[in-house]
Design a protein around this motif. Structure first.
Motif, PDB file in Angstrom:
ATOM      1  N   LEU A  46     -11.443  21.194 -11.633  1.00  0.00           N
ATOM      2  CA  LEU A  46     -11.036  22.271 -12.538  1.00  0.00           C
ATOM      3  C   LEU A  46     -11.304  21.883 -13.986  1.00  0.00           C
ATOM      4  CD1 LEU A  46      -9.747  24.925 -13.275  1.00  0.00           C
ATOM      5  CD2 LEU A  46      -7.483  23.875 -12.979  1.00  0.00           C
ATOM      6  N   LEU A  47     -11.053  20.630 -14.341  1.00  0.00           N
ATOM      7  CA  LEU A  47     -11.335  20.176 -15.705  1.00  0.00           C
ATOM      8  C   LEU A  47     -12.817  20.316 -16.031  1.00  0.00           C
ATOM      9  CD1 LEU A  47      -9.116  16.948 -15.939  1.00  0.00           C
ATOM     10  CD2 LEU A  47      -8.620  19.226 -16.861  1.00  0.00           C
TER      11      LEU A  47
ATOM     12  N   LEU B 154     -13.500  23.965 -16.681  1.00  0.00           N
ATOM     13  CA  LEU B 154     -13.026  24.340 -18.019  1.00  0.00           C
ATOM     14  C   LEU B 154     -13.973  23.845 -19.097  1.00  0.00           C
ATOM     15  CD1 LEU B 154      -9.231  23.497 -17.499  1.00  0.00           C
ATOM     16  CD2 LEU B 154     -10.225  25.791 -17.681  1.00  0.00           C
ATOM     17  N   LYS B 155     -14.494  22.649 -18.902  1.00  0.00           N
ATOM     18  CA  LYS B 155     -15.442  22.093 -19.865  1.00  0.00           C
ATOM     19  C   LYS B 155     -16.715  22.922 -19.920  1.00  0.00           C
ATOM     20  CE  LYS B 155     -17.812  17.798 -21.074  1.00  0.00           C
ATOM     21  NZ  LYS B 155     -18.015  16.368 -20.722  1.00  0.00           N
ATOM     22  N   MET B 156     -17.235  23.288 -18.756  1.00  0.00           N
ATOM     23  CA  MET B 156     -18.451  24.090 -18.690  1.00  0.00           C
ATOM     24  C   MET B 156     -18.242  25.460 -19.324  1.00  0.00           C
ATOM     25  SD  MET B 156     -20.948  22.379 -17.345  1.00  0.00           S
ATOM     26  CE  MET B 156     -22.045  23.714 -16.854  1.00  0.00           C
ATOM     27  N   ALA B 157     -17.007  25.964 -19.238  1.00  0.00           N
ATOM     28  CA  ALA B 157     -16.700  27.286 -19.795  1.00  0.00           C
ATOM     29  C   ALA B 157     -16.464  27.241 -21.306  1.00  0.00           C
ATOM     30  CB  ALA B 157     -15.485  27.870 -19.090  1.00  0.00           C
ATOM     31  N   GLY B 158     -16.437  26.046 -21.883  1.00  0.00           N
ATOM     32  CA  GLY B 158     -16.231  25.933 -23.325  1.00  0.00           C
ATOM     33  C   GLY B 158     -14.811  26.203 -23.769  1.00  0.00           C
ATOM     34  N   VAL B 159     -13.843  25.959 -22.875  1.00  0.00           N
ATOM     35  CA  VAL B 159     -12.431  26.198 -23.204  1.00  0.00           C
ATOM     36  C   VAL B 159     -11.989  25.202 -24.279  1.00  0.00           C
ATOM     37  CG1 VAL B 159     -10.084  25.988 -22.296  1.00  0.00           C
ATOM     38  CG2 VAL B 159     -11.844  27.173 -20.966  1.00  0.00           C
ATOM     39  N   PRO B 160     -11.327  25.637 -25.351  1.00  0.00           N
ATOM     40  CA  PRO B 160     -10.832  24.694 -26.375  1.00  0.00           C
ATOM     41  C   PRO B 160      -9.849  23.699 -25.763  1.00  0.00           C
ATOM     42  CG  PRO B 160      -9.986  26.917 -26.749  1.00  0.00           C
ATOM     43  CD  PRO B 160     -11.024  27.037 -25.694  1.00  0.00           C
TER      44      PRO B 160
ATOM     45  N   VAL C 259      -4.404  25.925  -8.448  1.00  0.00           N
ATOM     46  CA  VAL C 259      -5.596  25.331  -9.054  1.00  0.00           C
ATOM     47  C   VAL C 259      -6.835  26.163  -8.731  1.00  0.00           C
ATOM     48  CG1 VAL C 259      -7.117  23.326  -9.065  1.00  0.00           C
ATOM     49  CG2 VAL C 259      -4.635  23.004  -9.083  1.00  0.00           C
ATOM     50  N   LEU C 260      -6.965  26.560  -7.467  1.00  0.00           N
ATOM     51  CA  LEU C 260      -8.103  27.386  -7.060  1.00  0.00           C
ATOM     52  C   LEU C 260      -8.065  28.742  -7.741  1.00  0.00           C
ATOM     53  CD1 LEU C 260      -8.206  26.562  -3.236  1.00  0.00           C
ATOM     54  CD2 LEU C 260      -9.825  25.804  -4.996  1.00  0.00           C
TER      55      LEU C 260
END
Length: 328
Positions: free
Chosen positions: A115-116, A119-125, A86-87
């Motif tokens: 981690l979620l 991912l959200k902050m990174a704009g991951v689909p 995860v890290l």
């Protein structure tokens, strides 16, 4: 993070599939893997689960290589992945490799929330694989199944499917696929619009639908399969009387299509049903049909009080139908 539907998700350096609906999650992963294979048949596929999810696992499979070959990396159970992995993913999000498609599947729960958020902050689909609970959403799901198959279906037929099989999305998808296949016309003919009558003819209620599956296997002479389906229905508490009634209906329909001049209008059944039954009837003779109908009549008498063990009566009937089919 932008939500996308499973059937339109595209390859990206990182994709998140998030939710507890297994059918949608599996379809999204299968689509992404197929897209990766289509883009480059030589793509290397890595599954980071179990022992393969140890420390440094992602770095090992996703690090830049000399030849820059494409890689498809799947983390199928992010919610239970080791902390080290995860890290590692959190760090990887900052600078993902362009030749790698990393697919993360999180099946719900609070673990991995940080981690979620990353991912959200990174704009991951993100593919939303949340459970489909509302009847309207299930109807939209069914309508989409038929639309992707380029088939037309009445709204009343969609509602009937959801009423009969709406408790399990995978089962709903399976019966939709069966209905599409059963009503597919011969080459060169236009596919008919599926009606509520077609749906009722295939489903006829959950118990009867199971019984029709038993009947289909028996009519094909597949004794082991028919008995296995029957055992599953009986373990689920299905009553012997409607099981016999459904199988009797199927056998009578099979006998009717062998009559001279049989037509959809004279028999009161859709074209596709007559076509399928006629194909099945080619493997039967008048004698084998008569033997099977006698077995059905005997079982019907026994399950309504004349026999000591209704479950055995149904099982014996199924075996008789299978043996009559094979004996011809």
């Amino acid at each position: 993070m932008s939500d996308v539907e499973w059937h339109s998700v595209a390859l990206a350096p990182i994709v998140l599939v998030h939710g507890t609906e297994t059918l949608i999650a599996e379809r999204a992963v299968r689509r992404l893997r197929t897209l990766a294979k289509e883009a480059d048949p030589s793509v290397a596929v890595h599954d980071l689960s179990g022992e393969a999810a140890g420390p440094g696992a992602l770095t090992q499979v996703a690090s830049p290589s000399l030849f820059g070959e494409p890689r498809f990396v799947l983390v199928p159970d992010l919610q239970s992945a080791p902390d080290a992995l995860v890290l590692e993913i959190q760090e990887y999000v900052k600078n993902p490799e362009p030749e790698v498609a990393l697919v993360l599947v999180h099946r719900g729960g609070n673990r991995g929330k940080k981690l979620l958020d990353v991912l959200k902050m990174a704009g991951v689909p993100r593919v939303d694989a949340s459970p489909v609970k509302r009847a309207g959403d299930k109807q939209a799901f069914v309508a989409a199944e038929f639309a992707r198959a380029e088939r037309r279906i009445q709204p009343e037929a969609v509602a009937a499917l959801v009423d009969a099989f709406g408790t399990d999305l995978a089962e709903l998808a399976a019966i939709s696929r069966q209905l599409i296949e059963d009503t597919t016309p011969d080459e060169g003919q236009q596919a008919p619009r599926i009606t509520a009558q077609d749906v009722h003819a295939v489903t006829a209620g959950r118990v009867e639908s199971t019984a029709f599956a038993v009947a289909d296997a028996a009519i094909a002479g597949k004794e082991q399969e028919a008995l296995q389906l029957l055992a599953q229905a009986q373990l689920a508490g299905a009553d012997p009387v409607p099981i016999v009634a459904a199988i009797a209906s199927k056998m009578r329909s099979l006998a009717k299509v062998t009559a001279s001049g049989a037509s959809p209008r004279s028999l009161g059944m859709p074209d596709w049903m007559l076509r399928n039954l006629s194909r099945e009837a080619r493997s039967w003779t008048d004698r084998s049909l008569a033997r099977s109908l006698e077995a059905v009549a005997r079982a019907d008498h026994e399950v309504k009080g004349a026999g000591r063990d209704p479950r055995w009566s149904v099982q014996h009937m199924v075996m008789e139908i299978c043996r009559a089919r094979r004996a011809r």
